[in-house]
Each structure stands twice: as C-alpha cells, then as structure tokens.
Design an enzyme around this catalytic site. Structure first.
Site, PDB file in Angstrom:
ATOM      1  N   CYS A  99       0.837  -1.214   0.000  1.00  0.00           N
ATOM      2  CA  CYS A  99       0.000   0.000   0.000  1.00  0.00           C
ATOM      3  C   CYS A  99       0.871   1.263   0.000  1.00  0.00           C
ATOM      4  O   CYS A  99       1.433   1.644   1.037  1.00  0.00           O
ATOM      5  CB  CYS A  99      -0.922  -0.036   1.225  1.00  0.00           C
ATOM      6  N   CYS A 148      -0.119   3.984   2.432  1.00  0.00           N
ATOM      7  CA  CYS A 148       0.297   3.646   3.801  1.00  0.00           C
ATOM      8  C   CYS A 148       1.716   4.148   4.053  1.00  0.00           C
ATOM      9  O   CYS A 148       2.032   4.662   5.134  1.00  0.00           O
ATOM     10  CB  CYS A 148       0.249   2.138   4.023  1.00  0.00           C
TER      11      CYS A 148
END
Length: 287
Positions: A37, A40
C-alpha cells in the site's frame, strides 16, 4: 515498511494487551496497513513524527492486514490505510486514506486527554440531575481556558439546545473546527437544532392535525407537524408524515421532504434501528 521506534507492531495474539488493555490508560492509535500500500507508506512518517512529538500521551500501534486478516475483518477495515483510535477498550474515532499532517494532527489532538475532560464529566453529571443551566455555565468557563476544544463546544451546544437556547447553540456550533464538523455528533446535533427551530416556529399539534384533516395536501403543515412530533419523541410518526409528502408531493416539495427525512436520520444517528428501516421505505417511495 520501516517502523518507528515509537510504534508497536501487534498481532491477533497481542492485540488485547497492546491495544484494548492499554487503551484503558491512554489513547491507542491503530494503523491498519499493508506492505503493498503506497498511501500507507506516505502516511507512516506523519504518524511516526507525531508519535515522537507526543511521546507518552498516546500509543501508536500497527497492524499488517496481510498478516492479520482476522483483525482487519473484525474491525471493519475496508480500505488502506485506516487509522482507528481506541479508548477504554473500544474504537471511538477513525480516518481512512492519506491526510495532510495538519489534519492528522487535529485528529490526534482531539483524541488526547485534556484537563477539560473532567469538566465534561462534571457537566454531564449536572445535566443528568436536571441542572442543565449549571452545566452550561461550567462549560462556558472551561472554554475560556481551552477555547479550541471541540468536545467542549459540542457538549455546550447540546445543553443549550436542551434549554431551547437555539441561537446560542448555533453560535457555539459555528466555532467548531471544520474537521469536527464532519463528525456524526456534529451533524446529528445540528439536525436536532434545525428540527427544533421548525417545531418552535409552528402551531401546536392539535391545530396542525385539524388543518390536515380538512386539507390533506397541505404539505407545509404536514412538514411542521413532523417536527412537532419529533420533538415530542414520536420519531416514527414524524417520519411517516414526511414519507407521505415524498409519496404525494411533486418535484420541489418531494425533494424538500426527502431532505427533511434525511435530517431526521442524522438527528437519530446511524446506529438507530429505525433509520435503516425508514431508509428502505424512503427508497421505495422514491421509486
């Protein structure tokens, strides 16, 4: 992903101790993330920096959702990153996606314990003993010492609303931060204030009912009756009248009744079982 020295990686086995139990002593921010991700990875240094800056005031923990799918499922994580705040062993706030550092800081700040939290508890106790005016005075004094605390403003506006000090409640809500204005608590209180305004500026229930008996298509009287009924605690009857307008009204009147019904949904809150039921009825009425 490189982890901050201020963050604790938790698993299903350690979640109870590191998150739930620890949250009884301080706020615990749980960052649900995954190695693949990219957002993230963008959020990680912001959280790490704040954890370092506020060291000791909250605990930052991280859950790798690829490795801990059960935790992600249990807490309803549907997109990454998701950050949830736990207090007293339950989630109380959250955000998803990458936000600017300023907004993340506001999120952290509003969830940190503050001296005024004790005042909030005392005000709640006063209100529960029907001493709402004293609660209002107490919260106004607390805001002089902590003028940026949204929880104080929301509580004060709520008690002002309870005392029918509608204009004062509206003025108090205008001072709430843009971030807090997106919260369900703010939207619900604003909806209740607007419904009460309509009720206070309407005739009594008997007069409105009599008018509707002679003129059933008097949609304005039906809308006002809905507000009066809601204020009397008859939420379902209030929503039934608004549904009737949606079913029988035309164009702008129909759209206005729909907005009024959505306002009632906000006033009741998404966790109220009646909201989901009447959302289905509204969808049927619009088709």
């Amino acid at each position: 992903m490189t982890q901050s020295t201020h963050a604790v990686e938790v698993t299903t086995d350690s979640f109870h101790q590191e998150v739930l139990e620890k949250s009884r002593k301080m706020p615990v921010l749980v960052d649900f993330w995954a190695e693949w991700c990219n957002p993230c990875k963008m959020l990680n240094p912001i959280l790490a920096s704040l954890a370092s800056e506020y060291e000791g005031r909250f605990q930052l923990t991280k859950v790798d959702t690829d490795q801990q799918q059960q935790l992600a499922s249990e807490y309803g994580v549907r997109s990454l990153p998701t950050v949830k705040v736990f207090k007293d062993a339950r989630p109380v706030d959250e955000f998803t996606g990458v936000l600017p550092e300023r907004v993340v800081r506001e999120f952290v700040e509003r969830n940190l314990p503050r001296p005024a939290d004790d005042v909030l508890k005392l005000a709640n106790d006063l209100a529960s003993r029907e001493k709402t005016s004293e609660a209002v005075t107490l919260l106004k004094q607390a805001l002089e010492d902590d003028p940026g605390y949204d929880k104080l403003k929301l509580a004060l506006a709520g008690y002002q609303h309870a005392e029918d000090s509608i204009e004062e409640a509206r003025t108090t809500l205008k001072g709430v931060s843009p971030t807090a204005q997106q919260d369900e608590a703010f939207k619900g209180l604003l909806a209740r204030i607007e419904i009460r305004e309509t009720a206070l500026n309407s005739e009594n229930q008997d007069t409105l009912l009599s008018r509707l008996q002679s003129t059933p298509d008097d949609h304005d009287s039906r809308r006002r009756l809905s507000a009066v009924l809601f204020e009397r605690g008859e939420a379902e009857a209030a929503m039934d009248h608004l549904l009737e307008i949606v079913r029988t009204g035309q164009s702008e009147i129909k759209a206005s009744a729909r907005e009024n019904l959505l306002q009632v949904f906000q006033a009741l809150g998404s966790s109220d079982d009646r909201v989901s039921r009447y959302r289905r009825l509204l969808a049927q009425a619009l088709n």
